[in-house]
Design a protein around this motif. Structure first.
Motif, PDB file in Angstrom:
ATOM      1  N   ARG A  76       0.832  -1.215   0.000  1.00  0.00           N
ATOM      2  CA  ARG A  76       0.000   0.000   0.000  1.00  0.00           C
ATOM      3  C   ARG A  76       0.864   1.262   0.000  1.00  0.00           C
ATOM      4  O   ARG A  76       0.667   2.170  -0.780  1.00  0.00           O
ATOM      5  CB  ARG A  76      -0.866   0.045   1.266  1.00  0.00           C
ATOM      6  CG  ARG A  76      -2.007  -0.934   1.252  1.00  0.00           C
ATOM      7  CD  ARG A  76      -2.714  -0.856   2.595  1.00  0.00           C
ATOM      8  NE  ARG A  76      -3.763  -1.856   2.690  1.00  0.00           N
ATOM      9  CZ  ARG A  76      -4.315  -2.255   3.828  1.00  0.00           C
ATOM     10  NH1 ARG A  76      -3.920  -1.732   4.973  1.00  0.00           N
ATOM     11  NH2 ARG A  76      -5.263  -3.160   3.825  1.00  0.00           N
ATOM     12  N   ARG A  77       1.826   1.301   0.917  1.00  0.00           N
ATOM     13  CA  ARG A  77       2.653   2.494   1.040  1.00  0.00           C
ATOM     14  C   ARG A  77       3.515   2.691  -0.200  1.00  0.00           C
ATOM     15  O   ARG A  77       3.723   3.806  -0.669  1.00  0.00           O
ATOM     16  CB  ARG A  77       3.495   2.356   2.315  1.00  0.00           C
ATOM     17  CG  ARG A  77       4.274   3.570   2.767  1.00  0.00           C
ATOM     18  CD  ARG A  77       3.485   4.861   2.866  1.00  0.00           C
ATOM     19  NE  ARG A  77       2.383   4.923   3.792  1.00  0.00           N
ATOM     20  CZ  ARG A  77       2.450   5.203   5.079  1.00  0.00           C
ATOM     21  NH1 ARG A  77       3.609   5.419   5.643  1.00  0.00           N
ATOM     22  NH2 ARG A  77       1.357   5.271   5.808  1.00  0.00           N
TER      23      ARG A  77
ATOM     24  N   ARG B 169       2.801   1.798  -3.283  1.00  0.00           N
ATOM     25  CA  ARG B 169       1.953   2.364  -4.352  1.00  0.00           C
ATOM     26  C   ARG B 169       1.770   3.862  -4.156  1.00  0.00           C
ATOM     27  O   ARG B 169       1.938   4.647  -5.074  1.00  0.00           O
ATOM     28  CB  ARG B 169       0.576   1.701  -4.351  1.00  0.00           C
ATOM     29  CG  ARG B 169       0.579   0.429  -5.117  1.00  0.00           C
ATOM     30  CD  ARG B 169      -0.824   0.099  -5.645  1.00  0.00           C
ATOM     31  NE  ARG B 169      -0.898  -1.320  -5.873  1.00  0.00           N
ATOM     32  CZ  ARG B 169      -1.570  -2.181  -5.108  1.00  0.00           C
ATOM     33  NH1 ARG B 169      -2.283  -1.742  -4.109  1.00  0.00           N
ATOM     34  NH2 ARG B 169      -1.533  -3.455  -5.373  1.00  0.00           N
ATOM     35  N   GLN B 170       1.420   4.234  -2.924  1.00  0.00           N
ATOM     36  CA  GLN B 170       1.182   5.664  -2.625  1.00  0.00           C
ATOM     37  C   GLN B 170       2.409   6.511  -2.962  1.00  0.00           C
ATOM     38  O   GLN B 170       2.301   7.531  -3.640  1.00  0.00           O
ATOM     39  CB  GLN B 170       0.988   5.860  -1.116  1.00  0.00           C
ATOM     40  CG  GLN B 170      -0.417   5.834  -0.625  1.00  0.00           C
ATOM     41  CD  GLN B 170      -0.420   5.857   0.919  1.00  0.00           C
ATOM     42  OE1 GLN B 170       0.611   6.050   1.572  1.00  0.00           O
ATOM     43  NE2 GLN B 170      -1.593   5.648   1.482  1.00  0.00           N
TER      44      GLN B 170
ATOM     45  N   GLU C 144       3.188   6.670  -6.735  1.00  0.00           N
ATOM     46  CA  GLU C 144       2.223   7.504  -7.465  1.00  0.00           C
ATOM     47  C   GLU C 144       2.598   8.979  -7.404  1.00  0.00           C
ATOM     48  O   GLU C 144       2.313   9.744  -8.305  1.00  0.00           O
ATOM     49  CB  GLU C 144       0.812   7.332  -6.876  1.00  0.00           C
ATOM     50  CG  GLU C 144       0.022   6.245  -7.588  1.00  0.00           C
ATOM     51  CD  GLU C 144      -1.200   5.806  -6.788  1.00  0.00           C
ATOM     52  OE1 GLU C 144      -1.682   6.595  -5.946  1.00  0.00           O
ATOM     53  OE2 GLU C 144      -1.647   4.666  -7.006  1.00  0.00           O
ATOM     54  N   ARG C 145       3.221   9.383  -6.302  1.00  0.00           N
ATOM     55  CA  ARG C 145       3.591  10.793  -6.236  1.00  0.00           C
ATOM     56  C   ARG C 145       5.072  11.030  -6.532  1.00  0.00           C
ATOM     57  O   ARG C 145       5.631  12.075  -6.191  1.00  0.00           O
ATOM     58  CB  ARG C 145       3.176  11.418  -4.916  1.00  0.00           C
ATOM     59  CG  ARG C 145       3.662  10.664  -3.720  1.00  0.00           C
ATOM     60  CD  ARG C 145       3.219  11.389  -2.498  1.00  0.00           C
ATOM     61  NE  ARG C 145       4.369  11.620  -1.665  1.00  0.00           N
ATOM     62  CZ  ARG C 145       4.297  11.845  -0.378  1.00  0.00           C
ATOM     63  NH1 ARG C 145       3.127  11.937   0.208  1.00  0.00           N
ATOM     64  NH2 ARG C 145       5.391  12.030   0.328  1.00  0.00           N
TER      65      ARG C 145
END
Ligand code: DC
Length: 216
Positions: free
Chosen positions: A144-145, A147-148, A151-152
Motif C-alpha cells: 500500500r505504502r 503504491r502511494q 504515485e507521487r
C-alpha cells in the motif's frame, strides 16, 4: 455526567488507521488529530536545524518548540523520510513528554475527538470509550505504502519499502517509552483483506458497539 466521546485509533504504519480515523471523525462530526504528524514535524525540525536524530536533547528542544498550527499544510511531513525520522525521535521519553499535554488537551475536548497514533489507547487517552487497533500484514502494508509513494514520484522499490516497514514496526513496538501495543480493551481490526470502504464499515460497527456499551 457522560464521558467525552473519544475514539482512539492505534496501529502500525500503513495499516489504514489514518484513513479509518479521519473517516470516523467526518462521520461523527468530531475533531481529528493525526498524532504521527507531531513526531514527523519534530524529526524534520531536528534535521533542518542541522541536528542529529540520535540526539535526545536536540529532539526534545524541537518538540518543545513545535507550533502545532503548521502541521496541516506541510506536505514534507508525509514523506517516507519524515516517517523514518519521526520513528527515531519518538523513542525519546523527553520528546513524548513534551507532546503529551497537547495531545491530552485535544482528547479532553467536551464534545469528544478522534486521535490516531501508537499510544492513544494506552497513554494519551486510556479512558477512551472506543478503542481500535488497526493492523494488516507487513507485506500488505508495504504494498500500500509503496503504491502511494510511487504515485507521487517518491521512487522506492517494494523490497526497500518492506524492510522500512519491518524496521519501523520493530522500533515502534520495541522502545521502552510508550511502545506501540494493543490496549487490553481495544478491538483488533485486521484490514489485510479489506479495501477502505470495508475497513471503515468495520470500524464504524466497532465504534457503534462501544457507544451502546457506554451509553453515548
Ligand atoms: O503514524 P505515522 O506513520 O505518521 O507515525 C510516524 C512515526 O511517529 C511512527 O513510526 C512512530 C511515531 N509515533 C509515535 O511514536 N506515537 C504516536 N502516537 C504517533 C506516531
Amino acid at each position: 455526567m457522560t464521558q467525552p466521546f473519544v475514539i482512539a485509533v492505534d496501529g502500525p504504519a500503513a495499516s489504514g488507521k489514518g484513513t479509518v480515523a479521519s473517516r470516523l471523525a467526518a462521520h461523527y462530526g468530531l475533531p481529528f488529530l493525526d498524532t504521527g504528524l507531531l513526531y514527523r514535524a519534530v524529526g524534520i525540525d531536528v534535521l533542518s536545524g542541522g541536528g542529529d536524530l540520535g540526539d535526545p536533547v536536540a529532539a526534545e528542544a524541537a518538540a518543545r518548540a513545535l507550533e502545532p498550527g503548521r502541521l496541516s499544510d506541510d506536505a514534507a511531513l508525509t514523506s517516507g523520510h519524515a516517517g523514518e525520522a519521526a520513528s527515531r525521535v519518538a523513542g525519546f521519553p523527553g520528546v513524548r513528554a513534551a507532546l503529551l499535554d497537547l495531545q491530552q488537551a485535544f482528547a479532553r475536548q467536551p464534545g469528544g475527538a478522534v486521535l490516531d497514533g501508537r499510544d492513544i489507547g494506552t497513554v494519551i487517552a486510556p479512558d477512551a470509550p472506543a478503542k481500535l487497533f488497526v493492523t494488516a500484514t507487513p507485506e500488505t502494508r508495504a504494498r500500500r505504502r509503496w503504491r502511494q509513494l510511487n504515485e507521487r514520484g517518491d521512487l522506492i522499490t517494494y523490497e526497500a519499502m518492506l524492510s522500512d516497514i519491518l524496521r519501523r514496526d520493530e522500533r515502534d513496538a520495541g522502545r521502552g517509552s510508550a511502545p506501540m501495543i494493543q490496549a487490553a480493551d481495544a478491538v483488533l481490526l485486521d484490514t489485510t483483506e479489506m479495501d477502505i470502504e470495508a475497513a471503515f464499515d468495520a470500524a464504524r460497527r466497532i465504534v457503534e458497539a462501544a457507544r451502546a456499551k457506554h451509553g453515548l
